[in-house]
Write a protein that holds these residues in place. Structure first.
Motif, PDB file in Angstrom:
ATOM      1  N   HIS A 149       0.870  -1.379   0.132  1.00 41.96           N
ATOM      2  CA  HIS A 149       0.067  -0.048  -0.024  1.00 41.96           C
ATOM      3  C   HIS A 149       0.792   1.440   0.121  1.00 41.96           C
ATOM      4  O   HIS A 149       0.135   2.321  -0.067  1.00 41.96           O
ATOM      5  N   GLU A 150       2.099   1.060   0.054  1.00 41.77           N
ATOM      6  CA  GLU A 150       2.988   2.245  -0.056  1.00 41.77           C
ATOM      7  C   GLU A 150       3.332   2.981  -1.320  1.00 41.77           C
ATOM      8  O   GLU A 150       3.710   2.311  -2.200  1.00 41.77           O
ATOM      9  N   ALA A 165       3.148  -8.259   2.040  1.00 40.58           N
ATOM     10  CA  ALA A 165       2.364  -8.020   2.844  1.00 40.58           C
ATOM     11  C   ALA A 165       2.856  -7.450   4.198  1.00 40.58           C
ATOM     12  O   ALA A 165       2.181  -6.436   4.747  1.00 40.58           O
ATOM     13  N   HIS A 166       4.000  -7.618   4.375  1.00 45.87           N
ATOM     14  CA  HIS A 166       4.710  -7.061   5.636  1.00 45.87           C
ATOM     15  C   HIS A 166       6.184  -6.737   5.414  1.00 45.87           C
ATOM     16  O   HIS A 166       6.951  -7.254   4.554  1.00 45.87           O
ATOM     17  N   GLN A 197       5.174   1.066  -4.885  1.00 42.52           N
ATOM     18  CA  GLN A 197       4.363   0.656  -5.954  1.00 42.52           C
ATOM     19  C   GLN A 197       5.197   0.224  -7.197  1.00 42.52           C
ATOM     20  O   GLN A 197       4.757  -1.133  -7.618  1.00 42.52           O
ATOM     21  N   LYS A 198       6.005   0.771  -7.593  1.00 44.07           N
ATOM     22  CA  LYS A 198       6.658   0.469  -8.705  1.00 44.07           C
ATOM     23  C   LYS A 198       8.056  -0.669  -8.678  1.00 44.07           C
ATOM     24  O   LYS A 198       8.546  -1.389  -9.407  1.00 44.07           O
ATOM     25  N   LEU A 199       8.288  -0.689  -7.183  1.00 41.01           N
ATOM     26  CA  LEU A 199       9.305  -1.788  -6.833  1.00 41.01           C
ATOM     27  C   LEU A 199       9.065  -2.994  -6.628  1.00 41.01           C
ATOM     28  O   LEU A 199       9.616  -3.974  -6.420  1.00 41.01           O
ATOM     29  N   ILE A 200       7.650  -3.269  -6.135  1.00 36.79           N
ATOM     30  CA  ILE A 200       7.478  -4.512  -5.588  1.00 36.79           C
ATOM     31  C   ILE A 200       6.142  -5.117  -6.505  1.00 36.79           C
ATOM     32  O   ILE A 200       5.329  -4.208  -7.169  1.00 36.79           O
ATOM     33  N   HIS A 201       6.145  -6.455  -6.572  1.00 37.73           N
ATOM     34  CA  HIS A 201       4.936  -7.055  -7.313  1.00 37.73           C
ATOM     35  C   HIS A 201       4.064  -7.910  -6.492  1.00 37.73           C
ATOM     36  O   HIS A 201       4.587  -9.335  -6.365  1.00 37.73           O
ATOM     37  N   PRO A 202       3.194  -7.783  -5.513  1.00 40.52           N
ATOM     38  CA  PRO A 202       2.444  -8.537  -4.862  1.00 40.52           C
ATOM     39  C   PRO A 202       2.034  -9.640  -5.524  1.00 40.52           C
ATOM     40  O   PRO A 202       1.471  -9.694  -6.630  1.00 40.52           O
ATOM     41  N   VAL A 203       1.842 -10.955  -5.022  1.00 42.29           N
ATOM     42  CA  VAL A 203       1.569 -11.963  -5.754  1.00 42.29           C
ATOM     43  C   VAL A 203      -0.029 -12.305  -5.152  1.00 42.29           C
ATOM     44  O   VAL A 203      -0.773 -13.409  -5.778  1.00 42.29           O
TER      45      VAL A 203
END
Length: 166
Positions: free
Chosen positions: A62-63, A127-128, A67-73
């Protein structure tokens, strides 16, 4: 890691654990299971109902800056992430088991490996943050210790006949 992080994935483990406790401890099993439930409930509430609203720390997913650095699965979940309820609950279960039956069954120590795996999965899926997981683990250990100590006091007070009373 997606399978590891999903709560429902561990239902068979919990069912086997409860069945094993009933088989091993028969009359004492309800008290042991109640203590495990109390430990996990306290840790969950401390992480979710106290720490998250108190700290208001956004989850990595959510940060906006990340947003451009992580790819939540997975779907990100709730807005706030400090402290990890998954870590708190897993460590509460592992620690409570260790305190309650670890002297008799040394293999219980392996539940800490399970708790570490569940906790790491929360970082992996985005998530964390690591500190969220460490704080959750600490909460779980503390709540399990409190629950186990209270259980022991209840057993000593109400269920153990003292030698001088006989």
């Amino acid at each position: 890691m997606v399978w590891v992080t999903m709560r429902n994935s561990w239902i068979p483990f919990y069912v086997v654990l409860i069945g094993w406790l009933i088989f091993q401890y028969r009359k004492q099993a309800p008290g042991l299971i109640l203590t495990l439930v109390v430990a996990v409930t306290l840790s969950d509430q401390m992480a979710s109902s106290v720490m998250k609203p108190l700290t208001l720390r956004l989850r990595p997913c959510h940060e906006p800056a990340l947003q451009k650095l992580i790819h939540p699965v997975l779907e990100c979940g709730g807005t706030y992430g400090f402290a990890s309820s998954h870590a708190a609950n897993a460590f509460a279960l592992a620690m409570a088991l260790w305190l309650l039956v670890g002297k008799r069954f040394s293999w219980i120590k392996w539940t800490f490996l399970w708790a570490i795996l569940v906790s790491y999965s929360r970082i992996y899926v985005g998530a964390h943050y690591p500190l969220d997981v460490l704080a959750g683990a600490g909460i779980g250990v503390v709540m399990a210790t409190i629950s186990a100590v209270l259980q022991q006091k209840v057993v000593e007070r109400f269920f153990i006949v003292k030698k001088n009373q006989v």
